[in-house]
Motif scaffolding. Structure first.
Motif, PDB file in Angstrom:
ATOM      1  N   TRP A 197       0.825  -1.260   0.152  1.00 26.56           N
ATOM      2  CA  TRP A 197      -0.045   0.151   0.097  1.00 26.56           C
ATOM      3  C   TRP A 197       0.634   1.406  -0.127  1.00 26.56           C
ATOM      4  N   LEU A 198       1.946   1.288   0.586  1.00 27.49           N
ATOM      5  CA  LEU A 198       2.820   2.256   0.769  1.00 27.49           C
ATOM      6  C   LEU A 198       3.484   2.651  -0.523  1.00 27.49           C
ATOM      7  N   GLY A 199       3.861   1.566  -1.202  1.00 31.84           N
ATOM      8  CA  GLY A 199       4.612   1.579  -2.662  1.00 31.84           C
ATOM      9  C   GLY A 199       3.322   2.240  -3.641  1.00 31.84           C
ATOM     10  N   ALA A 200       2.303   1.729  -3.258  1.00 32.52           N
ATOM     11  CA  ALA A 200       1.268   2.302  -4.359  1.00 32.52           C
ATOM     12  C   ALA A 200       0.943   3.603  -3.947  1.00 32.52           C
ATOM     13  N   ALA A 201       0.946   4.300  -2.963  1.00 35.57           N
ATOM     14  CA  ALA A 201       0.926   5.637  -2.382  1.00 35.57           C
ATOM     15  C   ALA A 201       2.092   6.551  -3.006  1.00 35.57           C
ATOM     16  N   ILE A 202       3.320   5.842  -3.064  1.00 41.35           N
ATOM     17  CA  ILE A 202       4.322   6.671  -3.452  1.00 41.35           C
ATOM     18  C   ILE A 202       4.304   6.692  -4.915  1.00 41.35           C
ATOM     19  N   ASP A 203       3.859   5.569  -5.663  1.00 39.85           N
ATOM     20  CA  ASP A 203       3.882   5.578  -7.230  1.00 39.85           C
ATOM     21  C   ASP A 203       2.976   6.372  -7.609  1.00 39.85           C
ATOM     22  N   SER A 204       1.792   6.648  -6.814  1.00 41.20           N
ATOM     23  CA  SER A 204       0.527   7.446  -7.381  1.00 41.20           C
ATOM     24  C   SER A 204       0.931   9.058  -7.354  1.00 41.20           C
ATOM     25  N   GLY A 205       2.093   9.444  -6.620  1.00 37.09           N
ATOM     26  CA  GLY A 205       2.262  10.798  -6.769  1.00 37.09           C
ATOM     27  C   GLY A 205       1.471  11.775  -5.812  1.00 37.09           C
ATOM     28  N   ILE A 206       0.798  11.077  -4.790  1.00 40.33           N
ATOM     29  CA  ILE A 206       0.161  11.738  -3.986  1.00 40.33           C
ATOM     30  C   ILE A 206       1.138  12.480  -3.060  1.00 40.33           C
ATOM     31  N   PRO A 207       0.728  13.853  -2.406  1.00 40.95           N
ATOM     32  CA  PRO A 207       1.602  14.529  -1.567  1.00 40.95           C
ATOM     33  C   PRO A 207       1.961  13.747  -0.272  1.00 40.95           C
ATOM     34  N   ASP A 208       3.089  13.852   0.245  1.00 46.66           N
ATOM     35  CA  ASP A 208       3.396  13.294   1.416  1.00 46.66           C
ATOM     36  C   ASP A 208       2.898  12.029   1.815  1.00 46.66           C
ATOM     37  N   PRO A 209       3.267  10.937   0.779  1.00 49.27           N
ATOM     38  CA  PRO A 209       2.751   9.713   1.085  1.00 49.27           C
ATOM     39  C   PRO A 209       3.199   9.054   2.536  1.00 49.27           C
TER      40      PRO A 209
END
Length: 212
Positions: free
Chosen positions: A31-43
């Motif tokens: 899930w963290l990897g997906a958040a980082i890859d999505s480009g959302i601010p401050d994952p």
């Protein structure tokens, strides 16, 4: 529009039993990897909740700086409110609010201080201005103006202009060792998917689906 009328449907995905991993950190890594890859601010931003001696909870946003199967790491001024509260009561809750992905992760555990060697290794890896800011700020203490804070920062900049900035004795990290981790995936019509992992005495984890 009244804020009571503000709502939307959550349709980005589902979380099923087949998606679960034996250890919750492995699912967290996905899930963290997906958040980082999505480009959302401050994952890596997470809410850290502590409780004072009167039972009053407080929360603040802190950046996750490391994690493994043993727990989650963050750093802070050891004179800060959160550090003082953890010294008296190490029970802690973390929350990752990945709203743009309609996901949340909630963690309950106990916080342990990191060693001086661990603190030093991370402190020396930080940008120089971040190191100086740690020296300049007595976190959570009152200050009369931003100008005074900037004066203290520039004083530290001059003091350490020609030498390596050492680890402050009032600065360090905590590792949060979890005993409960919940994964939340938004669902249509508020029928969210929630799975809770609970640590057992033999260090294995059990899971159960929670009603939304």
């Amino acid at each position: 529009m009244s804020i009571a009328d503000m709502r939307r449907q959550y349709r980005q995905g589902h979380l099923t039993h087949d998606d679960l991993t034996a250890h919750p950190i492995d699912l967290f890594k996905q899930w963290l990897g997906a958040a980082i890859d999505s480009g959302i601010p401050d994952p890596t931003a997470m809410t850290v909740a502590t409780v004072d001696a009167d039972g009053q909870p407080s929360q603040r946003i802190v950046l996750l700086k490391d994690y493994d199967h043993e727990g989650f790491v963050f750093y802070t001024n050891l004179g800060s409110r959160k550090a003082k509260e953890l010294a008296d009561n190490p029970r802690i809750s973390l929350h990752f609010p990945w709203f743009f992905m309609e996901r949340q992760v909630r963690i309950c555990g106990r916080a342990e201080r990191l060693s001086t060697a661990q603190n030093t290794k991370y402190f020396l890896s930080r940008p120089k201005d971040s190191q100086l800011a740690a020296w300049a700020s007595q976190q959570s203490q009152p200050i009369s103006s931003r100008e005074l804070l900037m004066t203290q920062f520039h004083q530290m900049k001059e003091k350490f202009a020609k030498k390596e900035i050492p680890l402050p004795d009032f600065w360090g990290g905590f590792k949060v060792r979890p005993h409960q981790i919940e994964f939340w995936q938004g669902g249509e019509d508020r029928l969210h998917d929630r799975y809770e992992y609970t640590l057992q005495g033999d260090n294995s984890w059990t899971t159960q689906r929670l009603m939304p």
